[in-house]
Design an enzyme around this catalytic site. Structure first.
Site, PDB file in Angstrom:
ATOM      1  N   ASP A  79       4.900  11.013   9.764  1.00  9.69           N
ATOM      2  CA  ASP A  79       3.618  10.454   9.317  1.00  9.69           C
ATOM      3  C   ASP A  79       2.885   9.972  10.564  1.00  9.69           C
ATOM      4  OD1 ASP A  79       1.509   9.014   8.314  1.00  9.69           O
ATOM      5  OD2 ASP A  79       2.715   7.557   7.209  1.00  9.69           O
ATOM      6  N   GLU A 138       7.548   7.782  11.700  1.00 19.15           N
ATOM      7  CA  GLU A 138       6.107   7.771  11.974  1.00 19.15           C
ATOM      8  C   GLU A 138       5.917   8.243  13.410  1.00 19.15           C
ATOM      9  OE1 GLU A 138       4.309   3.985  10.992  1.00 19.15           O
ATOM     10  OE2 GLU A 138       5.399   3.913   9.097  1.00 19.15           O
ATOM     11  N   LYS A 191      -8.170   6.382   9.181  1.00 18.16           N
ATOM     12  CA  LYS A 191      -8.089   5.697  10.468  1.00 18.16           C
ATOM     13  C   LYS A 191      -9.036   6.366  11.471  1.00 18.16           C
ATOM     14  CE  LYS A 191      -4.284   3.485   8.655  1.00 18.16           C
ATOM     15  NZ  LYS A 191      -2.977   3.634   8.052  1.00 18.16           N
ATOM     16  N   SER A 214       2.962   1.606  12.816  1.00 20.98           N
ATOM     17  CA  SER A 214       1.686   0.951  12.549  1.00 20.98           C
ATOM     18  C   SER A 214       1.667  -0.532  12.901  1.00 20.98           C
ATOM     19  CB  SER A 214       1.281   1.153  11.092  1.00 20.98           C
ATOM     20  OG  SER A 214       2.301   0.725  10.226  1.00 20.98           O
ATOM     21  N   HIS A 218       6.503   3.140   6.969  1.00 22.90           N
ATOM     22  CA  HIS A 218       5.457   2.575   6.104  1.00 22.90           C
ATOM     23  C   HIS A 218       5.900   2.533   4.636  1.00 22.90           C
ATOM     24  CE1 HIS A 218       1.458   2.434   4.133  1.00 22.90           C
ATOM     25  NE2 HIS A 218       1.068   1.853   5.259  1.00 22.90           N
ATOM     26  N   HIS A 259      -1.495   6.938  12.714  1.00 22.26           N
ATOM     27  CA  HIS A 259      -2.152   6.264  13.846  1.00 22.26           C
ATOM     28  C   HIS A 259      -2.153   7.094  15.125  1.00 22.26           C
ATOM     29  CE1 HIS A 259      -2.537   2.440  11.710  1.00 22.26           C
ATOM     30  NE2 HIS A 259      -1.383   2.763  11.162  1.00 22.26           N
ATOM     31  N   ASN A 302      -8.830   0.090  11.966  1.00 22.01           N
ATOM     32  CA  ASN A 302      -8.117   1.283  12.426  1.00 22.01           C
ATOM     33  C   ASN A 302      -9.080   2.444  12.685  1.00 22.01           C
ATOM     34  OD1 ASN A 302      -5.585  -0.042  12.011  1.00 22.01           O
ATOM     35  ND2 ASN A 302      -5.781   0.381   9.829  1.00 22.01           N
TER      36      ASN A 302
HETATM   37  C1  LIG Z   1      -2.408   3.468   6.793  1.00 27.64           C
HETATM   38  C2  LIG Z   1      -1.145   4.192   6.675  1.00 27.64           C
HETATM   39  C3  LIG Z   1      -0.875   4.981   5.559  1.00 27.64           C
HETATM   40  C4  LIG Z   1      -1.768   4.984   4.333  1.00 27.64           C
HETATM   41  O1  LIG Z   1      -2.910   5.720   4.533  1.00 27.64           O
HETATM   42  P1  LIG Z   1      -4.167   5.461   3.558  1.00 27.64           P
HETATM   43  O2  LIG Z   1      -4.995   6.684   3.704  1.00 27.64           O
HETATM   44  O3  LIG Z   1      -4.818   4.226   4.026  1.00 27.64           O
HETATM   45  O4  LIG Z   1      -3.611   5.322   2.160  1.00 27.64           O
HETATM   46  C5  LIG Z   1       0.280   5.723   5.556  1.00 27.64           C
HETATM   47  N1  LIG Z   1       1.148   5.681   6.580  1.00 27.64           N
HETATM   48  C6  LIG Z   1       0.931   4.916   7.655  1.00 27.64           C
HETATM   49  C7  LIG Z   1       1.912   4.912   8.768  1.00 27.64           C
HETATM   50  C8  LIG Z   1      -0.216   4.139   7.733  1.00 27.64           C
HETATM   51  O5  LIG Z   1      -0.420   3.357   8.778  1.00 27.64           O
END
Ligand SMILES: *Cc1c(COP(=O)(O)O)cnc(C)c1O
Length: 385
Positions: free
Chosen positions: A208, A179, A241, A183, A135, A211, A49
C-alpha cells in the site's frame, strides 16, 4: 432517564476522555494548498497529505469543473451498472503506466480498496503476514478475509522470515502485506528484502503506497527507489493524498485485476466515483508524470526540516516527533497552533501507547522561511532531543 444505548455511549466516552483520547472533528477550511482557517484563525498546515498542493492546482480544479458541467455531479450507480464513465479506463491506464503494471482498477477510496482487495484474494485456507504498523484498512481487509493473520514486528525481516519458516507450509496461499511509506512514522519498507522473501517462500507481496506515490521515485512511488525494482504483485494506493482528490486503486497483472473487478465487494456494491473526481485525478497524474522537479519538492522540504533539527534525513514527506504521552503531544500541538501552525497530535490507538507524537507532513508548496520558523519553535522547546 437515559436509555441503555445512550448510557452505554456515555460510559464509554467518559473512559475515552479520561485517557485524553477523545477526538473532535474541527470545522476547518482549506483555502489554498497548505493555508487553512480554523476558529477564525489562519494557520499554515503541516498536517495535510496534499503533498503537491494539487487539491488547489488551477488545472486540476478546472478539470473537475469541466467534468461537472458536462457529466453532472454523481455517477448514478455502481461501476458494473451504469457508473463506469469512460474516464475510468483513461485513469486506470495512467495508473498502470505509472506503476509499470499491466492493469489497474479504481475503487471508491483507499480504505475501500484495501478492505476489499484482500478478501477478494484470500480465505481461511490462507496465511497473511502483515507489518505491525500496517494501516487499519489493511488489517480490516485481512480480518474480513478469514485468513490466518500474523503481524510481524515493524520492518523486521528476520522476524518475518522466522514466521514464514514456521507457518508457511500449513497454508495454501500466503500474502505479505506492507506499506511503501509508513503513514505515522514516515520510514519506508525494505521492499527489496520483502520481495526476496516472497519469492523464497512462495508468497504474494502487496504494498500500500498511499504516501509514496507522487512523492518518491520520481512520483512512481516507493518501489522506484530500489534498483532493480522489487517484484510486487499487488500495488494499492489512494487519490486522496498527493493526487489531490478522492478514490483508491489497485495495480497488478491483467488476470489479477480482472479477477478483483469481478469479486471485490466494495466495487460491486458501492456507487462509482463522480466523474469530476476522475477528471481531476487524471490531470493530477499528468502533472506527476511530467514534472519531476516539482514532485521532488516535498521530500526536499522534509529533509530541510530534519537537517535544521539535526535529525536523520527524512525518508519521505512525513516526519514524526515522538513525545510520549498524549498530553505532551497535545500541549506541543497547542503551542504550535498559537504560533500559527497546524500540526496534529497523533494519539493511540492510531499508534502504540507511549508514542504519542507530532506528525509533520511537507508539501511542495511550503515556503522555506515557514519551515525555518516552525523548526525554531521546536528547538526552543527542545522537543527534538
Ligand atoms: C490514507 C491511507 C489509506 C486510506 O486512503 P483513503 O483514500 O483516505 O481512504 C490507506 N492506507 C494508507 C497507508 C493510508 O495512509
Amino acid at each position: 432517564m437515559a436509555d441503555t444505548l445512550t448510557s452505554f455511549a456515555n460510559t464509554q466516552l467518559a473512559d475515552i476522555k479520561a485517557r485524553h483520547r477523545h477526538r473532535m472533528a474541527q470545522p476547518t477550511m482549506r483555502q489554498a494548498e497548505h493555508h487553512l482557517t480554523r476558529n477564525n484563525k489562519e494557520l499554515i498546515s503541516f498536517s495535510c497529505n496534499d503533498y503537491l498542493g494539487l487539491t488547489h492546482h488551477p488545472d486540476v480544479k478546472g478539470a473537475a469543473e469541466d467534468a461537472i458541467r458536462q457529466y453532472g455531479t454523481g455517477a448514478g450507480a455502481s461501476r458494473l451498472v451504469t457508473g463506469n464513465h469512460p474516464l475510468y479506463e483513461k485513469v486506470e491506464h495512467q495508473l498502470a503506466n505509472l506503476k509499470g503494471t499491466e492493469a489497474a482498477c479504481i475503487f471508491g477510496s483507499g480504505y475501500l480498496t484495501n478492505s476489499s482487495v484482500i478478501p477478494a484474494l484470500m480465505d481461511k485456507q490462507d496465511l497473511i503476514l502483515a507489518d505491525k504498523y500496517s494501516h487499519a484498512c489493511l488489517v480490516d481487509g485481512a480480518q474480513l478475509s478469514g485468513a490466518r493473520m500474523i503481524r510481524f514486528p515493524h520492518n523486521n525481516m528476520d522476524a518475518c522470515k522466522r514466521l514464514l519458516e514456521k507457518h508457511r507450509a500449513q497454508y495454501r496461499h500466503c500474502l505479505l502485506i506492507t506499506e511503501g511509506v509508513f503513514s505515522m512514522d514516515g520510514d519506508i519498507a525494505p521492499l527489496d528484502e520483502l520481495s526476496e522473501l516472497a519469492h523464497e517462500y512462495d508468497c504474494w507481496l502487496m504494498v500500500d503506497d498511499a504516501h509514496g506515490v507522487g512523492v518518491l521515485g520520481d512520483g512512481a512511488g516507493t518501489h522506484a527507489m530500489f534498483s532493480p525494482y522489487p517484484q510486487i504483485d499487488i500495488h494499492t494506493g489512494t487519490f486522496s493524498k498527493a493526487i489531490g482528490s478522492y478514490g483508491g486503486y489497485v495495480c497488478g497483472s491483467t488476470p489479477v485485476i480482472d479477477y478483483i473487478r469481478n469479486t471485490a465487494r466494495s466495487l460491486i456494491y458501492s456507487t462509482a466515483l463522480p466523474p469530476s473526481v476522475l477528471a481531476s485525478a487524471s490531470k493530477a497524474l499528468d502533472i506527476i508524470q511530467h514534472d519531476k522537479d516539482y514532485v521532488a519538492k516535498p521530500l526536499a522540504h522534509a529533509r530541510y526540516f530534519t537537517n535544521l533539527l539535526g535529525l536523520p534525513d527524512a525518508e519521505s514527506a512525513i516526519v514524526p516527533l515522538i513525545m510520549g504521552e498524549e498530553e505532551q503531544a497535545l500541549e506541543a500541538s497547542r503551542i504550535l497552533y498559537d504560533a500559527g501552525f497546524l500540526v496534529s497530535a497523533i494519539r493511540p490507538p492510531t499508534i502504540p501507547p507511549g508514542t504519542a507524537r507530532l506528525r509533520f507532513t511537507f508539501s511542495a508548496t511550503h515556503r522555506r522561511e515557514d519551515i525555518t520558523r516552525l523548526a525554531n519553535i521546536i528547538i526552543e522547546h527542545g522537543w527534538h532531543v
